[in-house]
Design an enzyme around this catalytic site. Structure first.
Site, PDB file in Angstrom:
ATOM      1  N   LYS A   9      -0.288   2.203 -10.361  1.00 59.18           N
ATOM      2  CA  LYS A   9       0.608   1.092 -10.675  1.00 59.18           C
ATOM      3  C   LYS A   9       0.216   0.452 -12.001  1.00 59.18           C
ATOM      4  O   LYS A   9      -0.957   0.467 -12.375  1.00 59.18           O
ATOM      5  CB  LYS A   9       0.514   0.008  -9.587  1.00 59.18           C
ATOM      6  N   ARG A  38       4.029   4.820   4.229  1.00 57.24           N
ATOM      7  CA  ARG A  38       4.753   5.594   5.247  1.00 57.24           C
ATOM      8  C   ARG A  38       3.899   6.729   5.811  1.00 57.24           C
ATOM      9  O   ARG A  38       4.113   7.161   6.949  1.00 57.24           O
ATOM     10  CB  ARG A  38       6.055   6.123   4.652  1.00 57.24           C
TER      11      ARG A  38
END
Length: 472
Positions: free
Chosen positions: A249, A323
Site C-alpha cells: 500500500k 478474504r
C-alpha cells in the site's frame, strides 16, 4: 468505565431534562418554559440547550432533545449531554415519569458510548459522576445492566482496534481474549498456533501471516449455555496490521491499517457480551489473526493457496488478504461446528465506502429473514447498514485457470465480488449466512454523536442486539 447510578432524589451538578420535540417542557417549570420560548429546535434529537443559573441550585440546567422519543433520540440525548459538560462536573439526569425502559437503556448507552476514552491514551479514561433520577429505580435496573454490558463490549472492541500495531500482533490479541474470557464463567477459548494451523490445513491464514515475524493465530471463543437450542457462529477478520504485503500500500492507504482487525474485535466483544448477559443462545466467535507483512517469506501474487476445506484460490493481489483468512474460518465453521447461522464481519473493501459512505456497512445475505433481523438490530442499536445484492452472474468473475477460484478479480463491484467469494466456502449453509463489509464505519475521523474519534467498535452492539432478540 465510569458508573451510572439510579437515584430517587436530586443531586449536585448539572441537571439534564430530556425533552421530545412535542413536549419540550417535560420535567420543567415556568422559568424553563420562558428560557425555551425562543430557543432553536429545543426538542431535536441531540440538541442541547445550556442555561446557567448563578447562585442557584442546580447551577446549570441542560435541556437535551430526544426527537421522536425513540431509542435513537434518547441515545443522541445521552451522548450530547455528556459532551456538553466538563469531565469533572457531575451530571444529573431527571427522567420523565413515563420514560420507557428501552429509552433509559438507550440514554445510558449514549452516555457511555460518548464517554469512551482509549485506555492507553495519555489523558486516561474519562472520570465522570452520572446519576439518573427516578421515583421507580427498580423499573430501570435491568435496562441499565444491559446498557452497561453492551457498552463494556463496545469499549473493548474500540480498545482492541485503537491499540497500535507495534503492540497488537496476533499473539497479543489472542492473549487479550484469553484474559477477558478467564473473568467470565462458562466462556472457553482455544488458540491455534502455527503448528496446529498447519496440521489442520488453514492455508489461507498461514499464507497471509507467513511474511510476519509474529506468526498467525486462530482464536475460537465459545459461549455454550445449558439448554441453548440455537448456535450462531461469528467470524471476524483479524488482520492486526495490513501493509498490503508484496502488493504494498502507499503511505496514505497504510497509516490506519491497525484497524484492519475491527471485525475480529467486534465478534470478540459480542461473545463476551453474550456471556455477561447470560444469553440463552450458543455463540462461537472465530477470529483468524495475522499480520500482512513484507518479507522474503511473504506470499506472492500468483500463489495458489489451499484452504481448510481443501479447495484452492489463485491470489494475484496480496492486498486482498482478508478474504483468504475468512475463507479458512468459514470453511472450518460449517465443516465442524454445525451452526444454525453464520455471520461474518470484516473491514474488507474500500468499495464499501465508495458505495455507501463512511457511516454505513454493506450487508449481504441470501436469507431474507436473517438480513431483515440484522438490519432491524442495527437500526435499534444505532449502527446503519444497507443490503446489497449477490448476483449469480457475477460469479464468473471468480473463474481461474489455475485454481478452483480467483480470490481477487479486478472487474469491478469489489465489495459484491468479495462477498460472492466468501459465499463459496459456506457449502449448504450459504442460505443461513450474512456478511457485513464494515471497513468504513469501523473508524470515525472526529467525535460524532455517540462515536469517539478513532475506532467505533462497529458491529458489537448490533450483534448483541441480534443475539438478544433471537434468544428472547
Amino acid at each position: 468505565m465510569f458508573a451510572i447510578r439510579l437515584v430517587t432524589t436530586s443531586g449536585p451538578g448539572t441537571h439534564v431534562l430530556p425533552a421530545d420535540s412535542s413536549r419540550v417542557l417535560a420535567g420543567g417549570d415556568e422559568e424553563t418554559a420562558e428560557l425555551l420560548r425562543t430557543a432553536d429546535e429545543p426538542g431535536r434529537a441531540g440538541a442541547v440547550q445550556v442555561f446557567p443559573r448563578p447562585l442557584r441550585t442546580p447551577a446549570k440546567l441542560l435541556i437535551a432533545g430526544i426527537g421522536a422519543g425513540d431509542e435513537a433520540g434518547w441515545r443522541a440525548a445521552g451522548a450530547a449531554a455528556l459532551r456538553a459538560v466538563p469531565a469533572d462536573e457531575p451530571l444529573h439526569v431527571v427522567l420523565p415519569a413515563d420514560a420507557e425502559p428501552a429509552a433509559v437503556r438507550a440514554l445510558a448507552e449514549g452516555l457511555w458510548f460518548a464517554g469512551y476514552r482509549f485506555r492507553d491514551a495519555v489523558s486516561g479514561p474519562r472520570s465522570v459522576e452520572v446519576t439518573l433520577q427516578t421515583s421507580t429505580p427498580d423499573a430501570y435496573a435491568e435496562s441499565l445492566a444491559v446498557a452497561r454490558a453492551t457498552a463494556e463490549a463496545t469499549w473493548l472492541a474500540r480498545d482492541l482496534t485503537n491499540t497500535p500495531a507495534s503492540l497488537k500482533n496476533p499473539e497479543w490479541f489472542a492473549s487479550q481474549v484469553v484474559a477477558e474470557a478467564a473473568r467470565r464463567e462458562g466462556l472457553t477459548v482455544v488458540v491455534r498456533e502455527t503448528d496446529q494451523l498447519r496440521a489442520e490445513g488453514f492455508g489461507g491464514l498461514l499464507a497471509v501471516g507467513g511474511g510476519s515475524a509474529t506468526p498467525p493465530r486462530l482464536v475460537e471463543a465459545s459461549w455454550r449455555p445449558e439448554g441453548a437450542t440455537k448456535h450462531v457462529v461469528l467470524v471476524g477478520k483479524g488482520i492486526t496490521f495490513d501493509t498490503g504485503g508484496l502488493t504494498i500500500k502507499p503511505r496514505e492507504g497504510m497509516k490506519l491499517m491497525k484497524k484492519d482487525m475491527g471485525g475480529a474485535a467486534a465478534i470478540i466483544g459480542a461473545v463476551l457480551g453474550a456471556a455477561d448477559l447470560r444469553l440463552p443462545v450458543r455463540v462461537t466467535a472465530l477470529a483468524p489473526l495475522a499480520e500482512n507483512a513484507v518479507s522474503g517469506s511473504a506470499y506472492r501474487p500468483g500463489d495458489i493457496i489451499t484452504h481448510w476445506d481443501g479447495t484452492t484460490s489463485e491470489s494475484t493481489n496480496s492486498d486482498a488478504e482478508g478474504r483468504l483468512v475468512l475463507a479458512d474460518a468459514l470453511g472450518y465453521a460449517v465443516g465442524t461446528l454445525e451452526p444454525d447461522v453464520v455471520i461474518d464481519l470484516a473491514t474488507l473493501t474500500g468499495a464499501n465506502a465508495v458505495a455507501l459512505g463512511k457511516r454505513t456497512a454493506a450487508l449481504y445475505s441470501h436469507d431474507d429473514e436473517l438480513a431483515a433481523a440484522l438490519f432491524a438490530a442495527g437500526e435499534a442499536a444505532g449502527e446503519r447498514m444497507w443490503r446489497l445484492p449477490l448476483p449469480d452472474e457475477y460469479k464468473e468473475y471468480l473463474a481461474s485457470d489455475m485454481a478452483d477460484r480467483h480470490s481477487s478479480p479486478t472487474r469491478g463491484a469489489g465489495s459484491v465480488v468479495a462477498a460472492l467469494y466468501l459465499g463459496e466456502f459456506l457449502g449448504d449453509k450459504v442460505g443461513s449466512w450474512a456478511h457485513l463489509d464494515m471497513s468504513a464505519p469501523s473508524w470515525s475521523e472526529k467525535p460524532d454523536g455517540d462515536l469517539p474519534q478513532g475506532a467505533t467498535g462497529w458491529g458489537t452492539r448490533t450483534l448483541l442486539r441480534y443475539l438478544s432478540e433471537i434468544s428472547a
